[in-house]
Design a protein around this motif. Sequence first.
Motif, short mmCIF file in Angstrom:
data_model
loop_
_atom_site.label_atom_id
_atom_site.label_comp_id
_atom_site.label_asym_id
_atom_site.label_seq_id
_atom_site.Cartn_x
_atom_site.Cartn_y
_atom_site.Cartn_z
N ILE A 36 -50.92 -23.57 -70.38
CA ILE A 36 -49.97 -22.52 -70.71
C ILE A 36 -50.46 -21.82 -71.97
O ILE A 36 -50.49 -22.41 -73.06
CB ILE A 36 -48.56 -23.07 -70.95
N VAL A 37 -50.83 -20.55 -71.84
CA VAL A 37 -51.36 -19.84 -73.00
C VAL A 37 -50.32 -18.91 -73.64
O VAL A 37 -50.51 -18.46 -74.77
CB VAL A 37 -52.62 -19.03 -72.64
N ALA A 38 -49.23 -18.64 -72.92
CA ALA A 38 -48.16 -17.80 -73.48
C ALA A 38 -46.94 -17.92 -72.58
O ALA A 38 -47.05 -18.25 -71.39
CB ALA A 38 -48.60 -16.34 -73.57
N GLU A 39 -45.78 -17.67 -73.15
CA GLU A 39 -44.54 -17.66 -72.37
C GLU A 39 -43.54 -16.72 -73.01
O GLU A 39 -43.60 -16.43 -74.21
CB GLU A 39 -43.95 -19.07 -72.24
N ALA A 40 -42.63 -16.25 -72.17
CA ALA A 40 -41.51 -15.44 -72.66
C ALA A 40 -40.34 -15.68 -71.72
O ALA A 40 -40.52 -15.79 -70.50
CB ALA A 40 -41.86 -13.96 -72.71
N HIS A 41 -39.16 -15.78 -72.28
CA HIS A 41 -37.97 -16.00 -71.46
C HIS A 41 -36.81 -15.19 -72.03
O HIS A 41 -36.74 -14.96 -73.24
CB HIS A 41 -37.60 -17.48 -71.38
N ALA A 42 -35.90 -14.78 -71.15
CA ALA A 42 -34.83 -13.87 -71.56
C ALA A 42 -33.60 -14.58 -72.08
O ALA A 42 -32.69 -13.93 -72.61
CB ALA A 42 -34.44 -12.97 -70.37
N ALA A 93 -37.11 -4.66 -69.27
CA ALA A 93 -37.12 -5.98 -69.91
C ALA A 93 -38.18 -6.88 -69.30
O ALA A 93 -38.88 -7.62 -70.01
CB ALA A 93 -35.74 -6.62 -69.79
N ILE A 94 -38.31 -6.81 -67.98
CA ILE A 94 -39.32 -7.62 -67.31
C ILE A 94 -40.71 -7.15 -67.71
O ILE A 94 -41.61 -7.96 -68.00
CB ILE A 94 -39.12 -7.54 -65.79
N ALA A 95 -40.91 -5.84 -67.76
CA ALA A 95 -42.21 -5.30 -68.15
C ALA A 95 -42.56 -5.67 -69.59
O ALA A 95 -43.71 -5.99 -69.90
CB ALA A 95 -42.22 -3.79 -67.97
N ALA A 96 -41.56 -5.66 -70.46
CA ALA A 96 -41.82 -5.99 -71.87
C ALA A 96 -42.28 -7.44 -72.02
O ALA A 96 -43.22 -7.73 -72.78
CB ALA A 96 -40.56 -5.74 -72.70
N MET A 97 -41.63 -8.37 -71.32
CA MET A 97 -42.06 -9.76 -71.36
C MET A 97 -43.46 -9.91 -70.81
O MET A 97 -44.29 -10.67 -71.34
CB MET A 97 -41.09 -10.65 -70.58
N THR A 98 -43.76 -9.18 -69.74
CA THR A 98 -45.08 -9.27 -69.11
C THR A 98 -46.17 -8.77 -70.06
O THR A 98 -47.22 -9.40 -70.22
CB THR A 98 -45.10 -8.47 -67.80
N ARG A 99 -45.91 -7.66 -70.69
CA ARG A 99 -46.91 -7.12 -71.64
C ARG A 99 -47.08 -8.06 -72.83
O ARG A 99 -48.19 -8.23 -73.36
CB ARG A 99 -46.47 -5.74 -72.11
N GLN A 100 -45.99 -8.68 -73.26
CA GLN A 100 -46.06 -9.61 -74.39
C GLN A 100 -47.02 -10.77 -74.10
O GLN A 100 -47.90 -11.07 -74.90
CB GLN A 100 -44.66 -10.15 -74.69
N VAL A 101 -46.85 -11.40 -72.94
CA VAL A 101 -47.70 -12.57 -72.64
C VAL A 101 -49.11 -12.14 -72.23
O VAL A 101 -50.06 -12.92 -72.39
CB VAL A 101 -47.07 -13.46 -71.55
N ALA A 102 -49.26 -10.91 -71.74
CA ALA A 102 -50.59 -10.43 -71.35
C ALA A 102 -51.55 -10.36 -72.54
O ALA A 102 -52.77 -10.42 -72.36
CB ALA A 102 -50.49 -9.06 -70.69
N ALA A 103 -51.00 -10.26 -73.75
CA ALA A 103 -51.85 -10.19 -74.94
C ALA A 103 -52.72 -11.43 -75.11
O ALA A 103 -53.77 -11.37 -75.77
CB ALA A 103 -50.97 -9.98 -76.18
#
Length: 252
Positions: A155-161, A176-186
């Motif tokens: 697990i290299v990154a995670e985000a949860h609402a 909101a879904i896109a924002a979490m996705t972009r966050q972990v994509a970094a």
Amino acid sequence: MAHPLPSLRPEYQKAIGVITPSANLVVERVTTAILSDFPEVSGHFSRTPVFGSKDLFPDDYDWDGMLAAARLLAHAKPDIIVWNGSKGANLGFPADDALCARITGECGIPATTSTVALQAALPHFGANRIAVISPYGRAYQERLLGRFQAEGLAIVAEAHADIADNLDFAAMPDEAIAAMTRQVAASRPDAILSWCTNMPAAYVVDGLERELGIPILDSTTLAIWHALSSIGALDGRGRRWGRLFDIRSRAG
């Protein structure tokens, strides 16, 4: 004189039976949308009790509810029965292997799940370093990440609402879904897992994959992709639902 029902219309050559959590508003919509690209495949639905903010069976399945839903679907004799729910990953991957075995044993019909589908998909992308997004609260998310790690995934990154109620998962906006996705994509994972079949991430997967250059495996889409793969329906159609549909051979 009554006309006979056209029970075997030629345009409906295959059938998928789908079990969905009772508070889920996403699975049927996404399944119907995906199958519009596969008009020879019909989708049929049954529900099992999963609702509210408290899981009454936190450490196992509600076997009575799950198998009752499968038996009802079996009356229509679909080619495969799908549990389109993400709980199996939180229980541990062997739980869904057991679920599929029990459904097939009782109904005589092959079965798959979102978690089984994930196991089939990851090798196609050479994905071991993953990021996970979900609508869940912290405790549930941490348990989920632990289960993935127990299966050898990094697990290299995670985000949860941090949403509590199951029904509220379906109200998450695309932004909101896109924002979490972009966050972990970094963190540049091999793949991003969108993990909850009542989170409507399927609609933004293709655009985000093209933007970020990373495969995004949505639990709702995964289950239907694997069902289509298992019945031999994949042939390049469905690409608007993500890179999963570039995989044309039978998976898993």
